[in-house]
Scaffold this active site. Structure first.
Site, short mmCIF file in Angstrom:
data_model
loop_
_atom_site.label_atom_id
_atom_site.label_comp_id
_atom_site.label_asym_id
_atom_site.label_seq_id
_atom_site.Cartn_x
_atom_site.Cartn_y
_atom_site.Cartn_z
N ASP A 1 -93.32 83.39 11.63
CA ASP A 1 -92.15 83.47 10.74
C ASP A 1 -90.95 82.79 11.43
O ASP A 1 -90.20 82.04 10.79
CB ASP A 1 -91.77 84.93 10.46
CG ASP A 1 -92.86 85.73 9.76
OD1 ASP A 1 -92.66 86.11 8.59
OD2 ASP A 1 -93.92 85.96 10.38
N GLU B 1 -84.98 83.76 5.34
CA GLU B 1 -85.24 85.21 5.42
C GLU B 1 -84.92 85.79 6.79
O GLU B 1 -84.33 86.86 6.88
CB GLU B 1 -86.72 85.49 5.10
CG GLU B 1 -87.09 86.94 5.37
CD GLU B 1 -88.50 87.31 4.94
OE1 GLU B 1 -89.27 86.42 4.53
OE2 GLU B 1 -88.82 88.50 5.03
N ASP C 1 -88.42 81.22 2.50
CA ASP C 1 -89.27 82.28 3.04
C ASP C 1 -90.31 81.54 3.89
O ASP C 1 -91.24 80.93 3.36
CB ASP C 1 -89.94 83.08 1.93
CG ASP C 1 -90.69 84.29 2.48
OD1 ASP C 1 -91.00 84.29 3.68
OD2 ASP C 1 -90.97 85.21 1.70
N LEU D 1 -92.64 82.43 5.79
CA LEU D 1 -94.01 82.96 5.75
C LEU D 1 -93.97 84.16 4.81
O LEU D 1 -93.40 85.21 5.15
CB LEU D 1 -94.46 83.38 7.16
CG LEU D 1 -95.96 83.57 7.42
CD1 LEU D 1 -96.23 83.76 8.91
CD2 LEU D 1 -96.60 84.65 6.62
N ASP D 2 -94.48 83.98 3.63
CA ASP D 2 -94.52 85.08 2.65
C ASP D 2 -95.91 85.71 2.75
O ASP D 2 -96.92 85.00 2.74
CB ASP D 2 -94.26 84.52 1.25
CG ASP D 2 -94.30 85.60 0.19
OD1 ASP D 2 -93.59 86.60 0.34
OD2 ASP D 2 -95.02 85.42 -0.81
N THR E 1 -96.43 88.28 5.30
CA THR E 1 -96.58 88.48 6.75
C THR E 1 -97.55 89.62 7.07
O THR E 1 -98.38 89.52 7.98
CB THR E 1 -95.21 88.75 7.41
OG1 THR E 1 -94.36 87.64 7.12
CG2 THR E 1 -95.33 88.91 8.91
N HIS F 1 -96.85 97.44 -0.69
CA HIS F 1 -95.53 98.05 -0.90
C HIS F 1 -95.51 98.87 -2.19
O HIS F 1 -94.58 98.75 -2.99
CB HIS F 1 -94.44 96.97 -0.93
CG HIS F 1 -94.31 96.21 0.35
ND1 HIS F 1 -94.81 94.94 0.52
CD2 HIS F 1 -93.74 96.54 1.53
CE1 HIS F 1 -94.57 94.52 1.75
NE2 HIS F 1 -93.92 95.47 2.39
N GLY G 1 -98.03 89.06 -1.10
CA GLY G 1 -97.20 87.87 -1.22
C GLY G 1 -96.69 87.61 -2.63
O GLY G 1 -97.44 87.72 -3.60
N ASP H 1 -88.12 85.21 -1.84
CA ASP H 1 -89.49 85.44 -2.32
C ASP H 1 -89.69 84.84 -3.71
O ASP H 1 -90.80 84.47 -4.08
CB ASP H 1 -89.78 86.95 -2.44
CG ASP H 1 -89.89 87.62 -1.09
OD1 ASP H 1 -90.73 87.16 -0.30
OD2 ASP H 1 -89.16 88.59 -0.84
P1 AMP Z 1 -95.83 92.17 -1.73
O1 AMP Z 1 -96.12 92.00 -3.18
O2 AMP Z 1 -95.88 93.61 -1.30
O3 AMP Z 1 -96.66 91.29 -0.89
O4 AMP Z 1 -94.33 91.74 -1.55
C1 AMP Z 1 -93.83 90.47 -1.89
C2 AMP Z 1 -92.67 90.10 -1.00
O5 AMP Z 1 -91.65 91.11 -1.10
C3 AMP Z 1 -93.04 90.05 0.48
O6 AMP Z 1 -92.23 89.09 1.11
C4 AMP Z 1 -92.68 91.41 0.99
O7 AMP Z 1 -92.37 91.39 2.34
C5 AMP Z 1 -91.45 91.76 0.15
N1 AMP Z 1 -91.37 93.19 -0.09
C6 AMP Z 1 -91.76 93.87 -1.18
N2 AMP Z 1 -91.55 95.20 -1.04
C7 AMP Z 1 -91.00 95.36 0.17
C8 AMP Z 1 -90.53 96.48 0.90
N3 AMP Z 1 -90.60 97.72 0.40
N4 AMP Z 1 -90.01 96.27 2.14
C9 AMP Z 1 -89.95 95.02 2.64
N5 AMP Z 1 -90.37 93.92 2.01
C10 AMP Z 1 -90.88 94.07 0.79
MG MG Z 2 -91.74 87.11 1.40
MG MG Z 3 -91.37 86.11 4.81
#
Ligand code: AMP
Ligand code: MG
Ligand code: MG
Length: 309
Positions: free
Chosen positions: A51, A74, A117, A119-120, A122, A198, A220, A247
């Site tokens: 990242d 980011e 971003d 690295l989406d 991570t 998440h 992602g 994102d």
């Molecule tokens: P995901 O769908 O969970 O992969 O999330 C998509 C993007 O949103 C990624 O960059 C995640 O890091 C960020 N993201 C979503 N929810 C959260 C959270 N609760 N805390 C930190 N980053 C989040």
């Molecule tokens: Mg991201």
């Molecule tokens: Mg990222």
């Protein structure tokens, strides 16, 4: 028309090669095996060496060629001298050859905002779910996501020898999107894609309320938009704060370029001006079509839990 391409097209042409370089950095760090993981706000909010290096590479390369563009990345990194090996100077000749949509032909460098971003996905990167990972470079003008580049560094990584590893998708609204084959989910099947790492009760309640035939839980934001435009999902539903402007900017531009829509859970578009709040507090709803159906299914309790900006 004068000979020099419009700044929007020059910026996209640079973002394309810069995203490819960042993708190569992301692969290289994985191969060295030393990820250098740091927790940001907690165990579900990670940063790795990839990242950090990818963001340094993207921001330094773009700001060198486009010093008046506002670039927002980011990762919070100390200002330091960037090694020349991280700089990408080339541009995509193919993109430079394409004509700029008339409404962007007079845009000035200082009117553009780039959301990075590096690295989406991570969390998924650290877990070896490599095709979830993308590099996102979004370009905004007058608060709207107008162009974007998505590099998928590990595309084809399970396809065996001979398959080209990694790919780059890009798009400009009103011009179109390239680097993939646009496809829709067959029939009227509701396939909802959402977070895998998440989640919470509101997120799950909202997905259930869509009455999906199938739920695709992948990592992602970039990867979920890829699911939409390649016909593996019909809606991206994330009823939670957590996603940030970096994102959604590039994914939204590519989705919009093929006729799709990205809003918060109330149907309100996000703004990408340089001064906006980074958090997409009212969640993310993205579709290729039938946006109104998904909006109409959002439960009152979910809508009340998520305040618009
Ligand atoms: P995901 O769908 O969970 O992969 O999330 C998509 C993007 O949103 C990624 O960059 C995640 O890091 C960020 N993201 C979503 N929810 C959260 C959270 N609760 N805390 C930190 N980053 C989040
Ligand atoms: Mg991201
Ligand atoms: Mg990222």
């Amino acid at each position: 028309m004068s000979g020099s391409p419009a700044v929007v097209m020059r910026l996209v042409a640079s973002a394309y090669t810069v995203a490819e370089k960042a993708g190569a950095i992301v692969r290289k760090v994985l191969h060295t095996g030393e990820l250098g993981i740091v927790e940001k706000t907690g165990a579900n909010d990670l940063q790795t060496l990839a990242d950090r290096l990818a963001q340094q590479s993207i921001c330094a390369s773009l700001s060198r060629r486009f010093p008046k563009v506002t670039i927002i990345g980011e990762e919070d990194l100390p200002a330091e001298e960037i090694g020349e090996d991280l700089i990408e100077n080339s541009q995509s000749e193919e993109i430079l050859q394409m004509s700029c949509p008339a409404e962007y032909s007079e845009v000035k460098e200082e009117e553009l905002v780039v959301w990075v971003d590096p690295l989406d996905g991570t969390k998924e990167y650290t877990e070896g779910l490599l095709d979830n990972v993308t590099v996102l470079i979004g370009i905004a003008y007058q608060g709207k996501a107008i162009a974007g580049v998505i590099n998928q560094p590990f595309y084809n990584y399970q396809s065996g020898a001979g398959a080209q590893l990694g790919r780059t998708m890009w798009g400009v609204t009103t011009l179109g999107a390239f680097g993939f084959q646009l496809q829709e989910v067959a029939g009227d099947r509701r396939i909802v894609t959402t977070t895998r790492s998440h989640s919470n009760k509101v997120v799950i309640d909202c997905v259930d309320a869509m009455e999906p035939h199938e739920v695709v839980r992948v990592g992602g934001a970039g990867n979920k938009i890829i699911q939409l435009v390649e016909g593996r999902a019909s809606a991206y539903v994330f009823a939670s704060p957590g996603c940030k402007k970096w994102d959604t900017c590039a994914p939204e531009a590519i989705l919009t370029a093929v006729g799709g829509t990205l809003t918060d859970m109330h149907g309100k578009p996000y703004s990408y001006h340089a001064s906006v709040k980074h958090m997409n507090s009212a969640g993310v709803l993205a579709t290729l079509r039938n946006h109104e159906y998904y909006l109409s299914r959002v439960p009152q309790t979910v809508a009340q839990a998520l305040k618009s900006d």
